[in-house]
Design an enzyme around this catalytic site. Structure first.
Site, PDB file in Angstrom:
ATOM      1  N   CYS A 143       9.191  34.588  36.119  1.00 52.14           N
ATOM      2  CA  CYS A 143      10.524  34.170  35.692  1.00 52.14           C
ATOM      3  C   CYS A 143      11.596  34.865  36.541  1.00 52.14           C
ATOM      4  CB  CYS A 143      10.666  34.451  34.204  1.00 52.14           C
ATOM      5  SG  CYS A 143      12.082  33.676  33.400  1.00 52.14           S
ATOM      6  N   THR A 144      12.557  35.515  35.904  1.00 53.72           N
ATOM      7  CA  THR A 144      13.652  36.139  36.638  1.00 53.72           C
ATOM      8  C   THR A 144      13.277  37.491  37.246  1.00 53.72           C
ATOM      9  OG1 THR A 144      14.498  37.035  34.550  1.00 53.72           O
ATOM     10  CG2 THR A 144      15.451  34.959  35.341  1.00 53.72           C
TER      11      THR A 144
END
Length: 343
Positions: free
Chosen positions: A119-120
């Protein structure tokens, strides 16, 4: 799950270090660690030695408020690593601005066979300079900002995960499962990856180039509960009668009122919504299985392989055979406004 502490006991194991920080997303930690733990239980050889590390102290508070005991600080981690994984979460920007953390990420990456982000977590890898001149992905909602901040990074938000050399990046949250299954397959073969996927009751497994956002997730869920419930029913019953009349009867409204509701909340008619859902499900099977077009058509509610072929042409601009051979999944076309033929 046993979280190991590092040292010589890892000589005959694949040592995996997951880096967490305050306000990390707990699913970003649970998905890879859980999948690797299951791989161990089903005979991964050599097994994975799973560690969790944080900066400066052996704990991290996730965005859910749950405090995780990491077992060790990053500064204390030594030796060679097989896989370094940096997780994401709403704390990613603070983590990406922490020079002490970035220094540890660079140090550990230099001693890792491969590096990955969930993800981030890509924000941290990018800030550490580990994504320069690489093609990467991240959560679709954060992709534009990542590209703006790091112009030397080629951000592609259309994929679930991307491998560029020995660097792997994955899209939002649960795509960490897809990435981890791919890592397990690389390490131990497809049979073990399929076994882990079955144990997790997840896809077997989604191709890397599958779009992050399906037609059901491209926009916020419809406000109307009736439309929302019907879309869920459609997704779970593709091979059944999903004609406008059948859907209207299920919802207890007239066909005309149902069309008005779908047009108002989804911007399309019930027939087009059903056809798009069937086409997307069929495309997934084409890309991830060896099933014949006729078998896929039956599973997804199309009358014949020919009607499936026409749906692919309308939805993706290519035939099913072409879709199966393409290296990347084409984006869906804008839904036509003319009358849609019955599948």
């Amino acid at each position: 799950m046993r979280l190991n502490q590092g040292g010589n006991e890892h000589r005959d194991q694949r040592r995996v270090l997951i880096i967490a920080y305050d306000d990390a997303q707990i699913l970003d930690i649970a998905c890879p660690s859980g999948a690797l733990d299951i791989a161990n239980r089903y005979g991964a050889e050599p097994p994975y030695a799973i560690e969790l590390g944080t900066l400066g102290r052996p704990t991290a508070r996730t965005s859910a408020g749950i405090l995780l005991a990491a077992g060790q600080s990053l500064e204390a981690v030594g030796g060679q690593l097989d896989t370094l994984i940096v997780v994401g979460g709403i704390g990613c920007e603070d983590a990406a601005a922490d020079e002490r953390l970035l220094g540890q990420v660079r140090r550990l990456a230099a001693h890792s066979r491969r590096v990955a982000s969930v993800c981030t977590g890509a924000y941290v890898l990018a800030a550490a300079g580990l994504l320069d001149h690489r093609r990467v992905t991240t959560h679709w909602g954060w992709a534009d900002r990542l590209a703006e901040r790091h112009p030397t990074v080629a951000v592609d938000a259309s994929h679930l995960y991307i491998r560029d050399g020995n660097v792997y990046t994955s899209a939002g949250v649960t795509s960490a499962l897809d990435l981890t299954l791919a890592l397990i397959e690389d390490d131990h073969g497809p049979a073990l990856a399929r076994t882990v996927a079955r144990e997790l009751v997840t896809y077997l497994h989604r191709p890397a180039d599958q779009a992050q956002i399906s037609m059901f997730l491209a926009a916020p869920p419809p406000d109307d509960r009736l439309v929302r419930d019907l879309m869920g029913h459609i997704a779970g019953h593709l091979a059944e009668d999903l004609s406008p009349a059948a859907l209207a009867a299920r919802a207890g409204v007239s066909s005309r009122h149902l069309t008005r509701l779908f047009t108002a909340h989804l911007g399309t008619t019930p027939a087009r919504a059903v056809r798009a859902a069937r086409a997307e499900a069929a495309a997934h099977l084409v890309r991830s299985s060896a099933l014949s077009m006729a078998a896929i058509a039956r599973r997804c509610g199309f009358r014949s392989a020919e009607t499936l072929r026409q749906a692919f042409l309308d939805h993706y601009g290519v035939t099913g055979d072409r879709l199966r051979r393409m290296p990347d999944m084409p984006p869906p076309r804008v839904a036509p406004r003319q009358k849609t033929p019955d599948p």
